[in-house]
Design a protein around this motif. Structure first.
Motif, PDB file in Angstrom:
ATOM      1  N   GLY A   1       0.785  -1.232   0.000  1.00  0.00           N
ATOM      2  CA  GLY A   1       0.000   0.000   0.000  1.00  0.00           C
ATOM      3  C   GLY A   1       0.813   1.277   0.000  1.00  0.00           C
ATOM      4  N   ALA A   2       1.960   1.254   0.662  1.00  0.00           N
ATOM      5  CA  ALA A   2       2.788   2.471   0.725  1.00  0.00           C
ATOM      6  C   ALA A   2       3.287   2.855  -0.667  1.00  0.00           C
ATOM      7  CB  ALA A   2       3.976   2.252   1.669  1.00  0.00           C
ATOM      8  N   VAL A   3       3.656   1.850  -1.469  1.00  0.00           N
ATOM      9  CA  VAL A   3       4.115   2.101  -2.843  1.00  0.00           C
ATOM     10  C   VAL A   3       2.937   2.549  -3.705  1.00  0.00           C
ATOM     11  CG1 VAL A   3       5.270   1.091  -4.861  1.00  0.00           C
ATOM     12  CG2 VAL A   3       5.922   0.359  -2.554  1.00  0.00           C
ATOM     13  N   ARG A   4       1.845   1.812  -3.591  1.00  0.00           N
ATOM     14  CA  ARG A   4       0.628   2.138  -4.364  1.00  0.00           C
ATOM     15  C   ARG A   4       0.179   3.571  -4.121  1.00  0.00           C
ATOM     16  NH1 ARG A   4      -3.163  -0.763  -1.331  1.00  0.00           N
ATOM     17  NH2 ARG A   4      -3.423   1.163  -0.160  1.00  0.00           N
ATOM     18  N   ASP A   5       0.049   3.946  -2.844  1.00  0.00           N
ATOM     19  CA  ASP A   5      -0.480   5.276  -2.531  1.00  0.00           C
ATOM     20  C   ASP A   5       0.486   6.393  -2.913  1.00  0.00           C
ATOM     21  OD1 ASP A   5      -2.838   4.196  -1.702  1.00  0.00           O
ATOM     22  OD2 ASP A   5      -2.379   4.252   0.438  1.00  0.00           O
TER      23      ASP A   5
ATOM     24  N   LEU B   1      -0.049   6.962  -6.473  1.00  0.00           N
ATOM     25  CA  LEU B   1      -1.347   7.611  -6.701  1.00  0.00           C
ATOM     26  C   LEU B   1      -1.355   9.064  -6.216  1.00  0.00           C
ATOM     27  CD1 LEU B   1      -3.956   4.853  -5.712  1.00  0.00           C
ATOM     28  CD2 LEU B   1      -3.703   5.912  -7.967  1.00  0.00           C
ATOM     29  N   GLY B   2      -0.269   9.460  -5.520  1.00  0.00           N
ATOM     30  CA  GLY B   2      -0.221  10.812  -4.971  1.00  0.00           C
ATOM     31  C   GLY B   2      -1.083  10.977  -3.735  1.00  0.00           C
ATOM     32  N   LYS B   3      -1.380   9.859  -3.066  1.00  0.00           N
ATOM     33  CA  LYS B   3      -2.185   9.908  -1.841  1.00  0.00           C
ATOM     34  C   LYS B   3      -1.258   9.827  -0.629  1.00  0.00           C
ATOM     35  CE  LYS B   3      -6.280   7.831  -1.857  1.00  0.00           C
ATOM     36  NZ  LYS B   3      -7.240   8.883  -2.198  1.00  0.00           N
ATOM     37  N   PRO B   4      -1.716  10.341   0.519  1.00  0.00           N
ATOM     38  CA  PRO B   4      -0.861  10.268   1.711  1.00  0.00           C
ATOM     39  C   PRO B   4      -0.566   8.821   2.107  1.00  0.00           C
ATOM     40  CG  PRO B   4      -3.038  11.203   2.235  1.00  0.00           C
ATOM     41  CD  PRO B   4      -2.986  11.013   0.757  1.00  0.00           C
TER      42      PRO B   4
END
Length: 407
Positions: A8-12, A15-18
């Protein structure tokens, strides 16, 4: 020994999400090496360790093999020989199967970045179908990222359908299911979670009471959307738009279950659905071992939501009975959440989403009037025990009659 940020850390980040939670995978290390470096083990069966300073989780790269039914039916193999690609292939979705090193160099063997850009939720490998919990997880991700245009890949939905028909969903524990359901309900578009579960046949297995609402008509004059299932999705959508807490969202999902029991010859009317639905709400509550506050509010909203909608017409005695049922004197917050759920119900109707709900302020005023009745004068008159309770009730009824006359 190499360390990678994964999931999730890579994904977000892409995506430009926190980024909130960070998971790490360690390739080429043994348990002994981790312990020697000061990492603390988590549990006995799992090769997961806590960082000596940050407390973040670091897992040894591992493979897994299906060895039984359900979410826990796996055996794990962790060794220095397991590669990063082998670790990533056991993950659920391609967008969660990417890794990066400390220089942010991306390892993406299963085209997760391509699916991120295409806004697709796609399974990594056929092993996806070995874990029934993934049906709920994918539906939850669909709810989280629906606003960004993400949809579930048809072939992934097909695997989810096969899982739903396999009997594996029934093996999920109440605790694991509730964890996913509660998280999904708190996403930006929880109605998408329910819709995806319905699309793959999982809703019929997990919550047949909710699934039964689809295709059941309601009077068009009150419900322009007609279909009770679609209305439930709209109410859930409103609860998220209005940032309601989990208790309210859970109640919104279950409030109309009684309509699924109405005989077809009585459609589109649903006489006494508030009462017939209570046993169904209770069954769903117990199936997922929902927290007590969620259970209580769902039952109260199911039983009394039409009272709220007719609040301005209620007799003072009925108003008092409603307030007593919620114990508004000691638990004002629960009544506030009831009002919120009822307002979401009223707004969850096609074309009526912006209509005002004056019943909310009226009920708050009634609760205030009843709460302001003082006990001390009655004690001074010598009332005590059951007699005090009755006297207090009479005074509150008087106060509500006065409130009605002046409203």
């Amino acid at each position: 020994m190499q360390i990678f940020k994964v999931g999730g850390a890579v994904r977000d980040r892409l995506l430009g999400k926190p980024v909130t939670d960070i998971d790490w995978v360690v390739v080429g290390a043994t348990t002994e090496e981790m312990l020697a470096k000061g990492y603390r083990p988590v549990g006995a069966d799992f090769p997961v360790f806590l960082h000596p300073k940050s407390g973040e989780e670091y897992a040894l790269a591992r493979t897994e093999r299906k060895s039984g039914r359900g979410y826990g039916g796996f055996t794990f193999h962790a060794s220095p020989e397991v590669t990063l690609e082998e670790d990533l292939i056991r993950r659920d979705l391609t967008i969660n199967a990417m890794a990066e090193d400390d220089q942010q160099n991306l390892t993406d063997p299963y085209q997760g970045q391509r699916d991120l850009e295409a806004r697709i939720l796609r399974h990594v490998s056929p092993a996806f179908a070995e874990d029934p919990l993934r049906v709920l997880r994918v539906a939850r991700f669909a709810a989280r990222y629906a606003g960004l245009g993400f949809t579930v890949a048809p072939e992934t939905l097909e695997l989810m359908r096969q899982l739903s028909e396999s009997g594996e969903l029934e093996v999920l524990t109440a605790e694991r299911s509730w964890k996913e359901i509660s998280r999904a309900l708190m996403e930006d578009q929880p109605q998408v979670f329910i819709q995806v579960l319905r699309d793959c046949g999982a809703l019929k297995v997990l919550m047949p009471e909710v699934d039964a609402l689809f295709g059941v008509p309601q009077p068009e004059a009150h419900h322009p959307e007609i279909d009770t299932g679609l209305h439930t999705l709209s109410v859930l959508e409103q609860s998220a738009l209005h940032k309601q807490p989990l208790t309210v969202r859970w109640a919104c999902l279950l409030h109309d279950l009684g309509k699924g029991l109405t005989p077809e010859e009585q459609w589109p009317r649903h006489i006494a659905h508030e009462h017939t639905g209570l046993k169904l709400i209770k069954a769903v509550n117990e199936r997922f071992k929902a927290p007590k506050d969620c259970q209580e509010l769902a039952l109260l909203v199911g039983k009394y939501h039409t009272h709220s909608h007719r609040a301005l017409e209620l007799k003072a005695s009925t108003l008092l009975e409603l307030l007593q049922s919620f114990d508004v004197y000691r638990r004002p917050q629960r009544f506030e959440e009831f009002i919120a759920a009822c307002e979401m119900d009223a707004r969850g109707r096609k074309g009526l989403e912006q209509r005002s709900y004056p019943q909310a302020e009226y009920l708050r005023g009634a609760a205030k009037a009843a709460r302001e009745v003082a006990v001390q004068p009655l004690l001074e008159k010598g009332f005590k025990g059951p007699e005090l309770g009755e006297a207090l009730k009479r005074e509150r009824l008087k106060a509500l009659k006065a409130y009605k006359e002046n409203s």
